[in-house]
Every structure is written in C-alpha cells, then in structure tokens.
Design an enzyme around this catalytic site. Sequence first.
Site, PDB file in Angstrom:
ATOM      1  N   GLY A 134       0.914  -0.824   0.350  1.00 51.07           N
ATOM      2  CA  GLY A 134      -0.004  -0.334  -0.135  1.00 51.07           C
ATOM      3  C   GLY A 134       1.452   1.187   0.516  1.00 51.07           C
ATOM      4  O   GLY A 134       0.282   2.401   0.219  1.00 51.07           O
ATOM      5  N   GLY A 175       2.377   2.733  -2.938  1.00 50.94           N
ATOM      6  CA  GLY A 175       2.025   3.426  -4.124  1.00 50.94           C
ATOM      7  C   GLY A 175       2.668   2.832  -5.213  1.00 50.94           C
ATOM      8  O   GLY A 175       3.617   3.799  -6.098  1.00 50.94           O
ATOM      9  N   LYS A 206      13.989   6.811   8.612  1.00 51.64           N
ATOM     10  CA  LYS A 206      15.193   5.052   9.072  1.00 51.64           C
ATOM     11  C   LYS A 206      14.841   4.574   7.372  1.00 51.64           C
ATOM     12  O   LYS A 206      14.524   4.559   6.945  1.00 51.64           O
ATOM     13  CB  LYS A 206      14.529   4.697   9.945  1.00 51.64           C
ATOM     14  CG  LYS A 206      13.897   4.957  11.140  1.00 51.64           C
ATOM     15  CD  LYS A 206      16.122   5.754  12.201  1.00 51.64           C
ATOM     16  CE  LYS A 206      16.026   5.281  12.426  1.00 51.64           C
ATOM     17  NZ  LYS A 206      17.924   5.776  12.628  1.00 51.64           N
ATOM     18  N   CYS A 251     -25.526   2.918 -12.803  1.00 46.22           N
ATOM     19  CA  CYS A 251     -26.278   1.437 -12.236  1.00 46.22           C
ATOM     20  C   CYS A 251     -27.425   1.119 -11.421  1.00 46.22           C
ATOM     21  O   CYS A 251     -28.857   1.735 -12.233  1.00 46.22           O
ATOM     22  CB  CYS A 251     -25.152   0.647 -12.058  1.00 46.22           C
ATOM     23  SG  CYS A 251     -25.230  -1.121 -12.693  1.00 46.22           S
ATOM     24  N   GLU A 291     -34.948  -7.784  -8.383  1.00 47.79           N
ATOM     25  CA  GLU A 291     -33.857  -8.332  -7.046  1.00 47.79           C
ATOM     26  C   GLU A 291     -34.348  -8.175  -5.552  1.00 47.79           C
ATOM     27  O   GLU A 291     -33.505  -8.342  -4.350  1.00 47.79           O
ATOM     28  CB  GLU A 291     -32.398  -7.087  -7.371  1.00 47.79           C
ATOM     29  CG  GLU A 291     -31.495  -7.168  -6.476  1.00 47.79           C
ATOM     30  CD  GLU A 291     -30.183  -6.790  -7.221  1.00 47.79           C
ATOM     31  OE1 GLU A 291     -30.126  -5.725  -7.863  1.00 47.79           O
ATOM     32  OE2 GLU A 291     -28.513  -6.596  -6.662  1.00 47.79           O
ATOM     33  N   ARG A 294     -26.775  -7.595 -13.152  1.00 50.77           N
ATOM     34  CA  ARG A 294     -27.311  -8.432 -13.656  1.00 50.77           C
ATOM     35  C   ARG A 294     -29.219  -7.924 -14.258  1.00 50.77           C
ATOM     36  O   ARG A 294     -29.584  -8.587 -15.105  1.00 50.77           O
ATOM     37  CB  ARG A 294     -27.738  -9.640 -12.809  1.00 50.77           C
ATOM     38  CG  ARG A 294     -26.299 -10.434 -12.203  1.00 50.77           C
ATOM     39  CD  ARG A 294     -26.944 -11.197 -10.877  1.00 50.77           C
ATOM     40  NE  ARG A 294     -25.333 -11.966 -11.044  1.00 50.77           N
ATOM     41  CZ  ARG A 294     -24.645 -11.565  -9.571  1.00 50.77           C
ATOM     42  NH1 ARG A 294     -25.091 -10.692  -8.958  1.00 50.77           N
ATOM     43  NH2 ARG A 294     -23.715 -12.263  -9.401  1.00 50.77           N
ATOM     44  N   HIS A 353     -21.124   2.060 -15.938  1.00 47.78           N
ATOM     45  CA  HIS A 353     -20.795   2.981 -15.178  1.00 47.78           C
ATOM     46  C   HIS A 353     -19.624   3.396 -15.966  1.00 47.78           C
ATOM     47  O   HIS A 353     -18.602   3.077 -16.093  1.00 47.78           O
ATOM     48  CB  HIS A 353     -20.231   1.636 -14.752  1.00 47.78           C
ATOM     49  CG  HIS A 353     -20.626   0.512 -13.660  1.00 47.78           C
ATOM     50  ND1 HIS A 353     -21.593   0.982 -11.981  1.00 47.78           N
ATOM     51  CD2 HIS A 353     -21.330  -0.615 -13.632  1.00 47.78           C
ATOM     52  CE1 HIS A 353     -21.561   0.522 -11.663  1.00 47.78           C
ATOM     53  NE2 HIS A 353     -21.724  -0.590 -12.503  1.00 47.78           N
ATOM     54  N   GLU A 362     -17.707   5.298 -14.639  1.00 45.59           N
ATOM     55  CA  GLU A 362     -16.283   6.315 -14.055  1.00 45.59           C
ATOM     56  C   GLU A 362     -15.371   5.032 -13.764  1.00 45.59           C
ATOM     57  O   GLU A 362     -14.321   5.624 -14.302  1.00 45.59           O
ATOM     58  CB  GLU A 362     -16.970   5.797 -12.513  1.00 45.59           C
ATOM     59  CG  GLU A 362     -17.135   4.442 -11.883  1.00 45.59           C
ATOM     60  CD  GLU A 362     -18.661   4.198 -12.436  1.00 45.59           C
ATOM     61  OE1 GLU A 362     -19.650   5.014 -12.861  1.00 45.59           O
ATOM     62  OE2 GLU A 362     -18.670   3.393 -11.193  1.00 45.59           O
TER      63      GLU A 362
HETATM   64  N1  GLN Z   1     -27.835  -4.374  -8.208  1.00 46.16           N
HETATM   65  C1  GLN Z   1     -28.073  -4.382  -9.820  1.00 46.16           C
HETATM   66  C2  GLN Z   1     -28.161  -5.561 -10.743  1.00 46.16           C
HETATM   67  O1  GLN Z   1     -27.772  -6.226 -10.698  1.00 46.16           O
HETATM   68  C3  GLN Z   1     -27.042  -2.579  -9.975  1.00 46.16           C
HETATM   69  C4  GLN Z   1     -25.537  -3.720 -10.498  1.00 46.16           C
HETATM   70  C5  GLN Z   1     -24.697  -2.590 -10.170  1.00 46.16           C
HETATM   71  O2  GLN Z   1     -25.036  -1.335  -9.542  1.00 46.16           O
HETATM   72  N2  GLN Z   1     -24.189  -2.159 -10.604  1.00 46.16           N
HETATM   73  O3  GLN Z   1     -28.724  -5.118 -11.952  1.00 46.16           O
END
Ligand code: GLN
Length: 580
Positions: free
Chosen positions: A14, A16, A186, A386, A410, A505, A553, A555
């Site tokens: 950890g 870096g 050190k 998501c 879900e 899913r 996603h 990100e």
């Molecule tokens: N739980 C949701 C799904 O499986 C969203 C998954 C998530 O946000 N990565 O579809």
Amino acid sequence: MTKYIVVVGGVISGVGKGITTSSLGKILKEYGYKTTLIKIDPYINFDAGTLRPTEHGEVWVTDDGGEIDQDLGNYERFMNQDMPKKNNMTTGQIYKAVIDRERQGGYLGETVQFIPHIPQEIVRRIKSAADGYDIALIEIGGTVGDYENVPFLFATKMLEQELGAKSVAYVLVTYLPIPHNVGEMKTKPTQQAIKLLREEGIFPDFVVCRAEQPVDEIRKKKIAASSFVKVEHIVAAPDVSSIYSVPLNLEQDCVGQKLLHCLDLKPKQEPDWKLWKNLVHKIIEPANTISIAIVGKYLASGAYMVPDSYVSIDQALTHAGAARDVGVKITWLDAQRFEKDPQALTELSKFDGVIVPGGFGSTGVEGKMAAINYVRTHNIPYLGLCYGMQLACVEYARSMCGLRAAHTTEVDKNTPYPIIDILTAQKQVMEEHRYGGTMRLGAYPAVLKSGSKVLALYQETGRLAEDAPKVERYAREYGSTKLTTNGDIISAKPDKIVLERHRHRYEVNPAYIATLEEKGLVFSGNYERPDGTKLMEFIELQDHPFFVATQAHPEFKSRLGNPSPLFYGFVQACKESKKK
Ligand code: GLN
C-alpha cells in the site's frame, strides 16, 4: 523488441506501487514510447469478481469484461488508454492454465513442476500482454519477501536471461518510516528489502523512496552504499496532495531519461507536460468548489462502518472537476438514515448535486429512492449509476405512473410491477454459472437518441468520435457476439454509438418502457441485443436542471484530460445550481 520494467514493492504494502507504475508509464508515453502496463496479483482467486470490496477496494471492469483490482483503473486514468483483461494475471489463472494444459495432453510424458512450468506460463502471458508495445511495465503485487511473489520474480529473471540485462529494468518502490520518537527518516527496512530482492537474484536499478518527506542526500548515499544502486537512481517520492502530481515530481529527478538510458533507449520526443500540469493545478487549487452527496450503502468492516468503495467515482469527479476548474467535495450519506428519519431528506438541499452509485441487494434501497424523489422534485442535479438508474426508474414508476408497488425483482420477487427485472437470456447465464461470471460485463455499444442531453454531452467531450472506431475494432479483436452479431447497430448509426462498461444482472423491463415514457421519462440510449430486445442504457428528464442516469458505469472510462461525459455534465450542472 519489447523492453520490460519490473516494479516491486518493499517494506509494506500500500505504499503506492500502482501510482508509481502508472506514473512511469505516463512518463515513458510522453517520451514517445508505446507503453503498456501489466498487473500481477499473487492471490489464488481467478479474478477480483468475488473479492470483498471493503478489503480489496472496488472491482475494476475492463472493456473486454475482466473483473480486476483497482490498479488497472489507475493505469487507464493516467495513460488515457484502455487496458484489456490480459494485462492482469493472478496465481489462480496461471495454475489453472498449466493444469488445463496438462489435462489436455499439452505436456505429455513430462513431469509438470513448479519450476519451470509455472514461470514459463507467467512469461508467456507477460509477452502476450506486451505484444506490439515498445515498453511494458510489470507491477508485481505484494511485497518482496512474500511467499507468493517468488514465481513471478523467477519469471522476470527468466525473461532477463532470455532478452539480456539491457531489456529488463527493476524498480523497487519502498517505504522509509520517520518514527515520531526518533524524528529521523530510517533506511534500514529499505536496505533489508533490497537484500531480500537479491536473494531472488534481482538487483534493483532504481529505488523509489516513498515517505512523508523527500529522502535527503545523506540517506540516499546510505542506501546506495549498502545496495550498489547508483545514488542518482535513488528517487524521492514524498506524499503529495494529488496522485497526478507524481509523474511531474518523478520527472524533476529526470527518472524518464534515466530509465530509458538503463534500457539502452533514447527519447523519441520531448515530453509536453503543459496540459497535465494545468489539470493538476486545477485539482490542487480549483477556482470554485461544489459540494455533492453520494447516497450509498455502508458496510461493516471489523469494528468500523465504511462506505462501499467507490474509488472510480471519486476519480471521475476529480477529472470532471479539473476540466471544469472546480473542486468537488464529496460527502457520503448512508441511505438507511433516510428510511429511519424521512425529515433528514431536507439535508440534501445543502448539496449542489447528488449521486446514487451502483450497488447490490436490498440494504438502503428505500432510502436511495427517497433521496432520488427528493432531488427530482427539488431540482437538485442528479447522476444515477447502474443501481442509481434502476432505482430512478422504480421511483418514477411509483410517483409518476401510479404504480405504487413497483419494484426491482432484485429486492421484491413478487412485485406486481417488476420495473427492473432479470431478462430471460440473463436467467440462463445465471442458471449455468451460479457463482461469478453471471453478470453482464464489459463494454457494450449504446445508440444515443437525437436531441438528448446525453448525446450532447458525448458530442461535446469528443467521446462520440473517439468511440466510433473502437466499436468496430472490439468486434474484430474480441470476436464477441455482443458486438459482431449486432451489425445493424454498428453500421446504421455509427455517429451516435458510445461504449460504456457494465457490471450488473438486472435490466429495465421492456414491458414498462412505454408507460414510463408516456409520463415523461426519456430513454436517451439503448443497446439492442442480437435477439432484438432493447436494453435501456440511459435515462434523462427534460424539465430538470440535470437528471441523468445510466445502466453503465461511466466512471470506468474517466481519465485525467479525458473526463467521462456524464460526470462532466453533472459537475457543470452542480456548478450552475450553486451559482443560483
Ligand atoms: N444490482 C443491480 C444489478 O445487478 C445493479 C448493479 C450495479 O449497480 N452495479 O443489476
């Protein structure tokens, strides 16, 4: 012929290593070299898909559907380059490949042994990931002296023996403590780490000294004298306020040129750090700041409750902030609080924007939807990722379409209005696999709707143009059915296709799309399955400062200097909402 740089860690984990590896990669790229980065995870798990996020951080997803440790995320964020899943290997994958090959008669007559067969497989994989690149950096997870590291260090020695010493350089990233009672930096643990490395036959060419302070000349000389590393190859890497300043700091010590020299290479071009410096400056000293809330789930980790790990979201906000010259202050809010105390929702008006991130299971789901309802009805900018899109659809169905009992299956398997559901094809996958590998994973192309906010953002950031040729290339490279069998999408509207990564899913149930649309929810992008089913990828609202969510996603595809379009739009909306 590819040259290799092996990065190993000393003293503690950890420190870096990942950031150092990413920074070295960025530097070499700036010198004009086609560079790739490889991560070795010495654990037995086949991949990171089933690891606990509180222990290992968030799972990173690659374009080709790999579920990997965060390090590949750092590589992509620094390099602005997609890294495929073969750039990561685990001990589990190596052993599985060797055993599978043995079962298939690949070693007939031979006794299959740790040495040479395991390191041979490692070398084979390293070469495959490095194929076509001038330089490949290999980061070996863990710390020298770990039992698990041995086969990988052995493999890099094999590589060195085959290619010659001028083709493989070693970088040790170490930690120099400054114990408070002593008040002095050190070097002993570092000297011992170097000794441990030598036991594996490896002499480091560079020692990167992580510490609270820059390592001084006296201590550099001390390390040099005991380890035979050149004093000018002992590099200071003190703590910094932004990880993105690390390449700039390393370059102050001319690390790039020294590394190239070590590998018998010369700079191909003069690095141009202007843009990077400018962005780093905006991260450290932004002209404005915004304050946003992430409404998520908190998990128990030993005696602590910590937010689910969302490194990539934090980074995507940093990148978008740098592009918009605004610092983003993040507050983590536990969604369950809004369930216990609905009055607490009013706190959301203190923020310039709200994000509901990805997630799994039922914990905090009603609280997340209460928050979504609040920001939707109070004109607070919203970005849903998501689960954050799925729950926005359920909330909309409940509040705007009169379907009070709407839900995702879900959480409620028996809901009369399954707005979010598992589609038939996904059910088959789940029945076949049971654990791991049952998700829709990796990059999928989405066709964006003309006139939508989402399309405008992908246009403005240049992503649309960037993704168009990739759609075709991935179809060729990975031969994946999701891209190739979808020829009509690819050829029909190539100017409106974007690629984002997925890990989920459940899907918006096609049976409810018309109902939601009638009440004003805009589906601004979809992916068409080979069987013709349309999967909803983006939603937005027209009469709202910013209400955008995605099944993907985004990100995972945000880089410094190349921010994610949705985060870019969200941060701007927060900035404007703050001004008002
Ligand atoms: N739980 C949701 C799904 O499986 C969203 C998954 C998530 O946000 N990565 O579809």
